[in-house]
Design an enzyme around this catalytic site. Structure first.
Site, PDB file in Angstrom:
ATOM      1  N   CYS A 181       0.814  -1.226   0.000  1.00 17.27           N
ATOM      2  CA  CYS A 181       0.000   0.000   0.000  1.00 17.27           C
ATOM      3  C   CYS A 181       0.845   1.272   0.000  1.00 17.27           C
ATOM      4  O   CYS A 181       0.321   2.370  -0.190  1.00 17.27           O
ATOM      5  CB  CYS A 181      -0.956   0.007   1.188  1.00 17.27           C
ATOM      6  SG  CYS A 181      -2.269  -1.197   0.986  1.00 17.27           S
ATOM      7  N   HIS A 226      -3.218   7.308   3.203  1.00 16.47           N
ATOM      8  CA  HIS A 226      -3.625   6.053   2.563  1.00 16.47           C
ATOM      9  C   HIS A 226      -4.949   5.628   3.189  1.00 16.47           C
ATOM     10  O   HIS A 226      -5.151   5.790   4.397  1.00 16.47           O
ATOM     11  CB  HIS A 226      -2.564   4.976   2.774  1.00 16.47           C
ATOM     12  CG  HIS A 226      -3.019   3.638   2.300  1.00 16.47           C
ATOM     13  ND1 HIS A 226      -3.403   3.425   0.997  1.00 16.47           N
ATOM     14  CD2 HIS A 226      -3.201   2.458   2.946  1.00 16.47           C
ATOM     15  CE1 HIS A 226      -3.791   2.170   0.868  1.00 16.47           C
ATOM     16  NE2 HIS A 226      -3.677   1.564   2.032  1.00 16.47           N
ATOM     17  N   ASN A 263     -10.169   0.323   0.079  1.00 16.33           N
ATOM     18  CA  ASN A 263      -8.717   0.447  -0.028  1.00 16.33           C
ATOM     19  C   ASN A 263      -8.311   0.099  -1.461  1.00 16.33           C
ATOM     20  O   ASN A 263      -8.403  -1.063  -1.868  1.00 16.33           O
ATOM     21  CB  ASN A 263      -8.072  -0.515   0.980  1.00 16.33           C
ATOM     22  CG  ASN A 263      -6.557  -0.443   0.970  1.00 16.33           C
ATOM     23  OD1 ASN A 263      -5.956   0.190   0.110  1.00 16.33           O
ATOM     24  ND2 ASN A 263      -5.939  -1.117   1.924  1.00 16.33           N
TER      25      ASN A 263
HETATM   26  O1  UT7 Z   1      -3.647  -1.236   3.450  1.00 25.42           O
HETATM   27  C1  UT7 Z   1      -2.860  -2.191   4.069  1.00 25.42           C
HETATM   28  C2  UT7 Z   1      -2.991  -2.074   5.485  1.00 25.42           C
HETATM   29  N1  UT7 Z   1      -4.204  -2.737   5.927  1.00 25.42           N
HETATM   30  C3  UT7 Z   1      -4.777  -2.280   7.004  1.00 25.42           C
HETATM   31  O2  UT7 Z   1      -4.354  -1.286   7.528  1.00 25.42           O
HETATM   32  C4  UT7 Z   1      -5.925  -3.067   7.579  1.00 25.42           C
HETATM   33  C5  UT7 Z   1      -5.789  -3.052   9.085  1.00 25.42           C
HETATM   34  N2  UT7 Z   1      -6.810  -3.848   9.775  1.00 25.42           N
HETATM   35  C6  UT7 Z   1      -8.083  -3.412   9.864  1.00 25.42           C
HETATM   36  O3  UT7 Z   1      -8.455  -2.417   9.313  1.00 25.42           O
HETATM   37  C7  UT7 Z   1      -9.001  -4.208  10.768  1.00 25.42           C
HETATM   38  O4  UT7 Z   1      -8.257  -5.124  11.520  1.00 25.42           O
HETATM   39  C8  UT7 Z   1     -10.109  -4.939   9.988  1.00 25.42           C
HETATM   40  C9  UT7 Z   1     -11.103  -3.956   9.433  1.00 25.42           C
HETATM   41  C10 UT7 Z   1      -9.531  -5.774   8.883  1.00 25.42           C
HETATM   42  C11 UT7 Z   1     -10.864  -5.882  10.944  1.00 25.42           C
HETATM   43  O5  UT7 Z   1     -11.409  -5.131  12.024  1.00 25.42           O
HETATM   44  P1  UT7 Z   1     -11.153  -5.580  13.535  1.00 25.42           P
HETATM   45  O6  UT7 Z   1     -11.874  -4.635  14.377  1.00 25.42           O
HETATM   46  O7  UT7 Z   1      -9.670  -5.689  13.729  1.00 25.42           O
HETATM   47  O8  UT7 Z   1     -11.840  -6.985  13.600  1.00 25.42           O
HETATM   48  P2  UT7 Z   1     -11.204  -8.423  13.967  1.00 25.42           P
HETATM   49  O9  UT7 Z   1     -10.424  -8.958  12.824  1.00 25.42           O
HETATM   50  O10 UT7 Z   1     -10.545  -8.337  15.304  1.00 25.42           O
HETATM   51  O11 UT7 Z   1     -12.508  -9.276  14.123  1.00 25.42           O
HETATM   52  C12 UT7 Z   1     -13.442  -9.065  15.202  1.00 25.42           C
HETATM   53  C13 UT7 Z   1     -14.606 -10.000  15.004  1.00 25.42           C
HETATM   54  C14 UT7 Z   1     -14.190 -11.443  14.779  1.00 25.42           C
HETATM   55  O12 UT7 Z   1     -15.177 -12.256  15.359  1.00 25.42           O
HETATM   56  P3  UT7 Z   1     -14.905 -12.983  16.763  1.00 25.42           P
HETATM   57  O13 UT7 Z   1     -13.699 -13.849  16.553  1.00 25.42           O
HETATM   58  O14 UT7 Z   1     -14.649 -11.871  17.732  1.00 25.42           O
HETATM   59  O15 UT7 Z   1     -16.168 -13.723  17.003  1.00 25.42           O
HETATM   60  C15 UT7 Z   1     -14.254 -11.593  13.275  1.00 25.42           C
HETATM   61  O16 UT7 Z   1     -14.471 -12.935  12.879  1.00 25.42           O
HETATM   62  O17 UT7 Z   1     -15.320  -9.602  13.826  1.00 25.42           O
HETATM   63  C16 UT7 Z   1     -15.426 -10.721  12.942  1.00 25.42           C
HETATM   64  N3  UT7 Z   1     -15.410 -10.232  11.575  1.00 25.42           N
HETATM   65  C17 UT7 Z   1     -16.500  -9.825  10.941  1.00 25.42           C
HETATM   66  N4  UT7 Z   1     -17.793  -9.771  11.325  1.00 25.42           N
HETATM   67  C18 UT7 Z   1     -18.687  -9.310  10.425  1.00 25.42           C
HETATM   68  C19 UT7 Z   1     -14.345 -10.088  10.759  1.00 25.42           C
HETATM   69  N5  UT7 Z   1     -14.740  -9.594   9.576  1.00 25.42           N
HETATM   70  C20 UT7 Z   1     -16.077  -9.433   9.653  1.00 25.42           C
HETATM   71  C21 UT7 Z   1     -17.063  -8.970   8.768  1.00 25.42           C
HETATM   72  N6  UT7 Z   1     -18.334  -8.918   9.192  1.00 25.42           N
HETATM   73  N7  UT7 Z   1     -16.745  -8.557   7.523  1.00 25.42           N
END
Ligand code: UT7
Length: 328
Positions: free
Chosen positions: A115, A255, A285
């Site tokens: 990115c 970004h 993104n």
């Molecule tokens: O450009 C390159 C750089 N990339 C980034 O900067 C991305 C950085 N990361 C992020 O932006 C975030 O980590 C995400 C948006 C990808 C994810 O958000 P999060 O708040 O970190 O969620 P998480 O991965 O910790 O997931 C929390 C919960 C999980 O469920 P459990 O295990 O707590 O039951 C996931 O399975 O949310 C669940 N989950 C979803 N639920 C509904 C993950 N994706 C989804 C979804 N819809 N799309």
């Protein structure tokens, strides 16, 4: 007289097809509220044409830019394409774009830093201008992220979209343009965000396809933690190094990976969201295209002499900051 590299024109291309949160809700266990709250994304653009890739979008953005600036493609000396989704492993997408737009006097190459690709490319291009060897360079960020997204994975498919953005870089002796830049990388972050197959370690095979190794693999929370810290750190570093206060900043061009990461950066800089170029809600993104796409959408609001801070963070890890004094 000191020569600086100035952005003297911007343009972008986004495909017509809109992939909305509502459409994703129909196929995956997710919902609009979760996506909006956690990432700030409402929709993204997808290039549906199977026979078109990043070079096509890059050429569209470049052609619009040349037309806008009344510049012949023959005047372009160098084309740098920032991309993680090149049309092919080789030749470079930059070479294909040069051919598509008729820039037959230009040489070119691709830059890949996930990115951060566009900012790395812009920083690289600025050195060719500052040295006095080049007078017209196209720096293009283009990514067809839909070609590496697993649309059965709710963790990653909600995040990415396709787009391209192009800038023209020319010399300035007017004390504007790229005033400062600082790039970083830390390869120990590889395991948190990468595409396992398609390179020399895991070449394409039946197994690599069956195991979905040609898609984006990401540990979201680990990347989020680093991105929040590093984007804010580098933005602050740009301000301190250049003695800029919050009031001096006209715009932050970050970004666009997650709205919460962007808010944290603005917060550290002490600026309100009214000074932040934010279009993640409409495009998601778009990797290498995000920064030039933002500059294009905000072009009408920019004035000569405006202080703009660019920040980025991506796989690698790679990150960086840039201070630009807008030149027109
Ligand atoms: O450009 C390159 C750089 N990339 C980034 O900067 C991305 C950085 N990361 C992020 O932006 C975030 O980590 C995400 C948006 C990808 C994810 O958000 P999060 O708040 O970190 O969620 P998480 O991965 O910790 O997931 C929390 C919960 C999980 O469920 P459990 O295990 O707590 O039951 C996931 O399975 O949310 C669940 N989950 C979803 N639920 C509904 C993950 N994706 C989804 C979804 N819809 N799309």
């Amino acid at each position: 007289m000191k020569i600086t590299a100035a952005i003297t024109g911007v343009s972008a291309y986004v495909p017509d097809y809109i992939l909305s949160n509502e459409e994703i809700e129909n196929t995956l266990d997710t919902n609009n509220e979760w996506i909006m709250t956690r990432c700030g994304i409402s929709e993204r653009r997808i290039l549906k044409d199977k026979d078109k890739g990043s070079a096509f979008m890059a050429a569209e953005a470049a052609q619009k830019l040349l037309a806008k600036k009344f510049i012949s493609p023959l005047d372009i000396e160098l084309i740098i394409v920032a991309t993680v989704t090149p049309d092919h492993p080789y030749p470079a997408t930059a070479n294909i774009v040069a051919d598509m737009i008729g820039a037959t006097n230009a040489w070119g190459f691709d830059v890949q830093a996930a990115c951060s690709s566009f900012m790395y490319a812009l920083n690289t291009a600025s050195k060719f201008i500052e040295s006095g060897t080049h007078k017209k360079i196209l720096v293009i960020g283009s990514d067809k992220m839909s070609s590496v997204v697993d649309y059965t994975c709710r963790k990653t498919s909600i995040l990415f979209g396709d787009a391209a953005g192009a800038v023209l870089l020319e010399p300035s002796t007017d004390e504007n343009g790229i005033m400062d830049a600082r790039m970083y990388s830390d390869g120990s972050g590889k395991k948190y965000l990468y595409q396992p197959a398609g390179g020399s370690i895991i070449p394409a095979s039946l197994d690599s396809v069956v195991n979905k190794q040609h898609f984006i693999h990401m540990d979201g929370p680990a990347v989020f933690k680093m991105a929040v810290a590093k984007m804010a750190d580098v933005a602050e570093e740009m301000m301190l190094r250049n003695e800029l206060s919050s009031e001096d900043i006209a715009f932050l061009t970050p970004h666009q990976a997650n709205k919460r990461i962007i808010e944290a950066t603005a917060n550290r800089m002490g600026i309100g969201m009214d000074k932040v170029m934010l279009n993640i809600q409409r495009y998601g993104n778009t990797t290498s295209a995000t920064i030039p796409l933002c500059l294009t959408e905000w072009e009408d609001q920019l004035k000569k002499g405006d202080n703009i801070i660019l920040t980025t963070f991506g796989a690698g890890f790679t990150w960086g900051g840039m201070y630009i004094k807008w030149s027109y």
